[in-house]
Write a protein that holds these residues in place. Structure first.
Motif, PDB file in Angstrom:
ATOM      1  N   SER A  94     -33.179  56.862  56.416  1.00 32.23           N
ATOM      2  CA  SER A  94     -33.033  56.768  57.872  1.00 32.23           C
ATOM      3  C   SER A  94     -33.743  55.534  58.414  1.00 32.23           C
ATOM      4  CB  SER A  94     -33.586  58.029  58.527  1.00 32.23           C
ATOM      5  OG  SER A  94     -33.519  57.934  59.933  1.00 32.23           O
ATOM      6  N   LYS A  95     -34.922  55.298  57.873  1.00 26.42           N
ATOM      7  CA  LYS A  95     -35.662  54.106  58.307  1.00 26.42           C
ATOM      8  C   LYS A  95     -34.927  52.833  57.927  1.00 26.42           C
ATOM      9  CE  LYS A  95     -39.338  56.146  60.040  1.00 26.42           C
ATOM     10  NZ  LYS A  95     -39.684  56.038  61.465  1.00 26.42           N
ATOM     11  N   ASP A  96     -34.295  52.859  56.703  1.00 25.27           N
ATOM     12  CA  ASP A  96     -33.528  51.682  56.291  1.00 25.27           C
ATOM     13  C   ASP A  96     -32.362  51.433  57.236  1.00 25.27           C
ATOM     14  OD1 ASP A  96     -35.179  51.152  54.174  1.00 25.27           O
ATOM     15  OD2 ASP A  96     -33.963  52.265  52.715  1.00 25.27           O
ATOM     16  N   ASN A  97     -31.662  52.533  57.585  1.00 24.98           N
ATOM     17  CA  ASN A  97     -30.547  52.388  58.528  1.00 24.98           C
ATOM     18  C   ASN A  97     -31.045  51.859  59.873  1.00 24.98           C
ATOM     19  OD1 ASN A  97     -28.771  53.401  56.591  1.00 24.98           O
ATOM     20  ND2 ASN A  97     -29.003  55.523  57.301  1.00 24.98           N
ATOM     21  N   GLN A  98     -32.141  52.432  60.310  1.00 24.76           N
ATOM     22  CA  GLN A  98     -32.708  51.950  61.575  1.00 24.76           C
ATOM     23  C   GLN A  98     -33.132  50.492  61.471  1.00 24.76           C
ATOM     24  OE1 GLN A  98     -35.886  54.595  62.634  1.00 24.76           O
ATOM     25  NE2 GLN A  98     -34.517  56.358  62.979  1.00 24.76           N
ATOM     26  N   CYS A  99     -33.705  50.147  60.296  1.00 26.13           N
ATOM     27  CA  CYS A  99     -34.122  48.746  60.094  1.00 26.13           C
ATOM     28  C   CYS A  99     -32.913  47.816  60.127  1.00 26.13           C
ATOM     29  CB  CYS A  99     -34.869  48.602  58.769  1.00 26.13           C
ATOM     30  SG  CYS A  99     -36.530  49.307  58.799  1.00 26.13           S
ATOM     31  N   ASN A 100     -31.801  48.267  59.485  1.00 27.87           N
ATOM     32  CA  ASN A 100     -30.587  47.436  59.501  1.00 27.87           C
ATOM     33  C   ASN A 100     -30.076  47.256  60.922  1.00 27.87           C
ATOM     34  OD1 ASN A 100     -30.564  47.114  56.695  1.00 27.87           O
ATOM     35  ND2 ASN A 100     -29.411  49.007  56.380  1.00 27.87           N
ATOM     36  N   ILE A 101     -30.093  48.380  61.673  1.00 29.69           N
ATOM     37  CA  ILE A 101     -29.665  48.282  63.081  1.00 29.69           C
ATOM     38  C   ILE A 101     -30.582  47.345  63.849  1.00 29.69           C
ATOM     39  CG2 ILE A 101     -29.393  49.577  65.221  1.00 29.69           C
ATOM     40  CD1 ILE A 101     -28.625  52.009  63.480  1.00 29.69           C
ATOM     41  N   HIS A 102     -31.889  47.502  63.601  1.00 31.08           N
ATOM     42  CA  HIS A 102     -32.852  46.639  64.295  1.00 31.08           C
ATOM     43  C   HIS A 102     -32.671  45.179  63.890  1.00 31.08           C
ATOM     44  CE1 HIS A 102     -34.833  49.809  66.359  1.00 31.08           C
ATOM     45  NE2 HIS A 102     -35.366  50.375  65.272  1.00 31.08           N
ATOM     46  N   ILE A 103     -32.371  44.967  62.584  1.00 30.70           N
ATOM     47  CA  ILE A 103     -32.174  43.589  62.125  1.00 30.70           C
ATOM     48  C   ILE A 103     -30.967  42.965  62.815  1.00 30.70           C
ATOM     49  CG2 ILE A 103     -31.493  42.212  60.127  1.00 30.70           C
ATOM     50  CD1 ILE A 103     -33.264  44.094  58.433  1.00 30.70           C
ATOM     51  N   ALA A 104     -29.869  43.771  62.911  1.00 30.65           N
ATOM     52  CA  ALA A 104     -28.687  43.266  63.611  1.00 30.65           C
ATOM     53  C   ALA A 104     -29.016  42.965  65.073  1.00 30.65           C
ATOM     54  CB  ALA A 104     -27.548  44.281  63.514  1.00 30.65           C
ATOM     55  N   GLU A 105     -29.758  43.895  65.681  1.00 29.96           N
ATOM     56  CA  GLU A 105     -30.152  43.662  67.073  1.00 29.96           C
ATOM     57  C   GLU A 105     -31.054  42.442  67.187  1.00 29.96           C
ATOM     58  OE1 GLU A 105     -31.960  47.262  68.270  1.00 29.96           O
ATOM     59  OE2 GLU A 105     -30.067  48.354  68.536  1.00 29.96           O
ATOM     60  N   LEU A 106     -31.946  42.292  66.210  1.00 32.36           N
ATOM     61  CA  LEU A 106     -32.837  41.131  66.229  1.00 32.36           C
ATOM     62  C   LEU A 106     -32.057  39.836  66.072  1.00 32.36           C
ATOM     63  CD1 LEU A 106     -35.872  42.428  64.137  1.00 32.36           C
ATOM     64  CD2 LEU A 106     -35.854  41.887  66.560  1.00 32.36           C
ATOM     65  N   ASN A 107     -31.038  39.856  65.174  1.00 27.33           N
ATOM     66  CA  ASN A 107     -30.220  38.648  65.005  1.00 27.33           C
ATOM     67  C   ASN A 107     -29.498  38.302  66.299  1.00 27.33           C
ATOM     68  OD1 ASN A 107     -30.948  38.356  62.312  1.00 27.33           O
ATOM     69  ND2 ASN A 107     -29.288  39.659  61.582  1.00 27.33           N
ATOM     70  N   LYS A 108     -28.939  39.354  66.926  1.00 26.70           N
ATOM     71  CA  LYS A 108     -28.261  39.121  68.200  1.00 26.70           C
ATOM     72  C   LYS A 108     -29.254  38.622  69.243  1.00 26.70           C
ATOM     73  CE  LYS A 108     -25.324  41.439  71.597  1.00 26.70           C
ATOM     74  NZ  LYS A 108     -24.661  42.714  71.979  1.00 26.70           N
ATOM     75  N   THR A 109     -30.403  39.245  69.260  1.00 26.50           N
ATOM     76  CA  THR A 109     -31.431  38.826  70.214  1.00 26.50           C
ATOM     77  C   THR A 109     -31.883  37.398  69.936  1.00 26.50           C
ATOM     78  OG1 THR A 109     -32.186  41.118  70.356  1.00 26.50           O
ATOM     79  CG2 THR A 109     -33.676  39.424  71.172  1.00 26.50           C
ATOM     80  N   GLN A 110     -31.960  37.049  68.640  1.00 21.59           N
ATOM     81  CA  GLN A 110     -32.365  35.700  68.284  1.00 21.59           C
ATOM     82  C   GLN A 110     -31.350  34.675  68.781  1.00 21.59           C
ATOM     83  OE1 GLN A 110     -33.087  35.212  64.132  1.00 21.59           O
ATOM     84  NE2 GLN A 110     -34.039  33.210  64.346  1.00 21.59           N
ATOM     85  N   GLU A 111     -30.053  35.017  68.615  1.00 16.98           N
ATOM     86  CA  GLU A 111     -29.018  34.113  69.132  1.00 16.98           C
ATOM     87  C   GLU A 111     -29.144  33.977  70.650  1.00 16.98           C
ATOM     88  OE1 GLU A 111     -25.348  35.732  67.836  1.00 16.98           O
ATOM     89  OE2 GLU A 111     -25.625  35.194  65.712  1.00 16.98           O
ATOM     90  N   GLU A 112     -29.365  35.121  71.305  1.00 11.55           N
ATOM     91  CA  GLU A 112     -29.538  35.058  72.755  1.00 11.55           C
ATOM     92  C   GLU A 112     -30.762  34.228  73.117  1.00 11.55           C
ATOM     93  OE1 GLU A 112     -29.769  39.075  73.977  1.00 11.55           O
ATOM     94  OE2 GLU A 112     -27.620  39.478  73.755  1.00 11.55           O
ATOM     95  N   LEU A 113     -31.821  34.376  72.333  1.00 11.41           N
ATOM     96  CA  LEU A 113     -33.031  33.596  72.594  1.00 11.41           C
ATOM     97  C   LEU A 113     -32.777  32.109  72.421  1.00 11.41           C
ATOM     98  CD1 LEU A 113     -35.816  35.783  70.945  1.00 11.41           C
ATOM     99  CD2 LEU A 113     -35.495  35.324  73.365  1.00 11.41           C
ATOM    100  N   ILE A 114     -31.973  31.755  71.393  1.00  9.46           N
ATOM    101  CA  ILE A 114     -31.659  30.347  71.184  1.00  9.46           C
ATOM    102  C   ILE A 114     -30.919  29.779  72.398  1.00  9.46           C
ATOM    103  CG2 ILE A 114     -30.271  28.758  69.798  1.00  9.46           C
ATOM    104  CD1 ILE A 114     -30.894  30.555  67.377  1.00  9.46           C
ATOM    105  N   THR A 115     -29.922  30.577  72.878  1.00  8.79           N
ATOM    106  CA  THR A 115     -29.184  30.148  74.072  1.00  8.79           C
ATOM    107  C   THR A 115     -30.125  30.045  75.274  1.00  8.79           C
ATOM    108  OG1 THR A 115     -27.214  31.261  73.209  1.00  8.79           O
ATOM    109  CG2 THR A 115     -27.219  30.684  75.543  1.00  8.79           C
ATOM    110  N   LYS A 116     -30.960  31.058  75.420  1.00  8.62           N
ATOM    111  CA  LYS A 116     -31.897  31.027  76.543  1.00  8.62           C
ATOM    112  C   LYS A 116     -32.883  29.876  76.419  1.00  8.62           C
ATOM    113  CE  LYS A 116     -31.638  35.943  77.643  1.00  8.62           C
ATOM    114  NZ  LYS A 116     -32.381  37.227  77.726  1.00  8.62           N
ATOM    115  N   ASN A 117     -33.308  29.582  75.190  1.00 10.37           N
ATOM    116  CA  ASN A 117     -34.218  28.450  74.996  1.00 10.37           C
ATOM    117  C   ASN A 117     -33.561  27.138  75.398  1.00 10.37           C
ATOM    118  OD1 ASN A 117     -36.399  29.940  74.068  1.00 10.37           O
ATOM    119  ND2 ASN A 117     -35.706  29.889  71.952  1.00 10.37           N
TER     120      ASN A 117
END
Length: 431
Positions: free
Chosen positions: A228-251
């Motif tokens: 369950s933690k791995d699945n959550q980590c994968n979801i979080h990683i995907a969210e983090l990647n998306k957030t990172q892209e958004e951060l790059i745009t925002k930067n």
């Protein structure tokens, strides 16, 4: 190093009251391994046998030590348990002194259990500990199945009925059945002892099985949680990647905004400077409005400065005009002087001509000619007079024009001279 070498060479080592602790035991083990020690006395120290098992492990395999004294130390049930494990394997130790420690019933049971496997111990001293009748009963029970023990003392245990327990132990030690014809221990343990040991082992195994089952269940739960933690980590990683892209745009946007802000800041700085200048002017105007006399004085002061500058310019111009006037006067005086000299020369020349001609008529004609010449010179001299109101360049142009329109006095004299020569020539021809 010298002390170590001396201990290795001894067969009997006495370390009474040396403040030894469990941290000192590794050095003792080295002495036992290197030497041929038969007696080791470590009474009156602070040994517990809890934190370090190097000594008990060495005791289990040692083949030289026969007497071990741990009188008046700090050995508790844990230390007694570690010591009993070594006694089950040791094959040479004959005397064990544990008097004056903190061994209770649990430690006494562990030591008693070692009697079932050890067949070299002869003397065991357990007085002045915390053993009760329970520990005493266990000691008497196991002694019955040991053929080597000759003396086991449990005196001075405050919680034990010492007289009864010591009598029971002594009676067990004197039982004929403890000895066989060879003087060794019986080959088979009593059934009740074996059954108790097996029951105890079964209980331990059951407990271990229960613990193992609980551990396995816990592991399954942990694996599920981990998945369950791995699945959550994968979801979080995907969210983090998306957030990172958004951060790059925002930067990138922030970078652009920072550039705009920097430009605006520069404009603000310029405007601040202009405002500062305006504030200064406003302050000046306020001071002027509040005190008009100060403004009038400043205006007058400025005008006085301008007047002084104009006066300085006028004075300089007057000096230059005075110099020009002086130069003009000098030039005019020089011209007049030159004309006078030329006039004087012409008169002298005319007089010479008159002297040559003795005729009075001729003199009259010459005089008339000279007068006419003089008369013609007077207007020219008048026209050459200096007008101070005319600039020097303009005056020079006017004078040149006038002189160009007149005959010079020298020309007039030359004409008179020609006339006289002509008349003289005509007269000669007539005569």
């Amino acid at each position: 190093m010298d002390e170590f070498d001396s201990l290795v060479k001894q067969s009997k080592i006495t370390l009474i009251g040396k403040e030894l602790t469990d941290s000192s035991l590794p050095d003792i083990v080295k002495v036992l391994q290197k030497g041929n020690v038969e007696e080791l006395n470590m009474m009156m120290n602070q040994i517990t046998l809890e934190d370090d098992t190097t000594f008990t492990n060495e005791l289990a395999s040692n083949t030289t030590l026969k007497v071990l004294s741990l009188l008046n130390n700090q050995i508790s049930n844990v230390g007694a348990k570690n010591l009993s494990k070594a006694l089950t394997k040791n094959t040479t130790l004959e005397c064990l002194i544990l008097r004056g420690n903190r061994i209770g019933d649990e430690g006494a049971v562990d030591i008693a259990t070692s009697f079932l496997f050890n067949d070299t111990l002869k003397v065991v001293l357990l007085g002045e500990n915390n053993i009760t009748n329970v520990g005493g009963e266990k000691l008497a029970e196991t002694i019955a199945h040991n053929s080597s023990l000759n003396q086991v003392l449990v005196d001075s245990n405050p919680s034990m009925n010492v007289d009864i327990m010591q009598l029971k132990i002594n009676n067990t030690l004197s039982m004929p059945s403890r000895k066989n014809s060879k003087g060794g221990s019986t080959d088979v343990l009593p059934k009740d002892v074996v059954m108790k040991q097996l029951s105890s082992k079964d209980d331990i195994i059951a407990t271990k099985d229960t613990q193992l089952h609980s551990a396995q269940v816990e592991i399954v739960k942990l694996k599920a949680q981990l998945q369950s933690k791995d699945n959550q980590c994968n979801i979080h990683i995907a969210e983090l990647n998306k957030t990172q892209e958004e951060l790059i745009t925002k930067n990138a946007n922030i970078y652009k905004l920072n550039a705009t802000i920097n430009s605006l800041n520069a404009d603000l700085v310029c405007k601040d400077q202009l405002l500062t200048c305006k504030d200064t002017e406003i302050d000046l105007l306020k001071r002027t409005i509040d005190n008009p006399l100060e403004l009038l004085c400043a205006y007058i002061s400025n005008k006085d400065d301008e007047i002084r500058e104009l006066n300085d310019k006028v004075a300089l111009f007057e000096k230059e005009m005075a110099v020009l006037a002086a130069n003009k006067e000098a030039s005019a005086a020089a011209a007049v002087a030159k004309e006078e000299v030329e006039e004087e020369e012409m008169r002298e020349e005319a007089e010479e001509i008159i002297d040559e001609r003795k005729d009075d008529e001729d003199k009259e004609v010459i005089k008339a000619a000279l007068e006419a010449a003089t008369a013609s010179l007077d207007p020219m001299m008048d026209s050459l007079s200096i007008d101070s109101s005319i600039d020097e360049p303009e005056m020079e142009k006017t004078t040149v024009a006038k002189m160009n329109g007149m005959k010079s006095p020298i020309g007039i004299v030359k004409d008179v001279h020609s006339i006289v020569e002509v008349e003289a020539r005509d007269e000669v021809e007539t005569n």
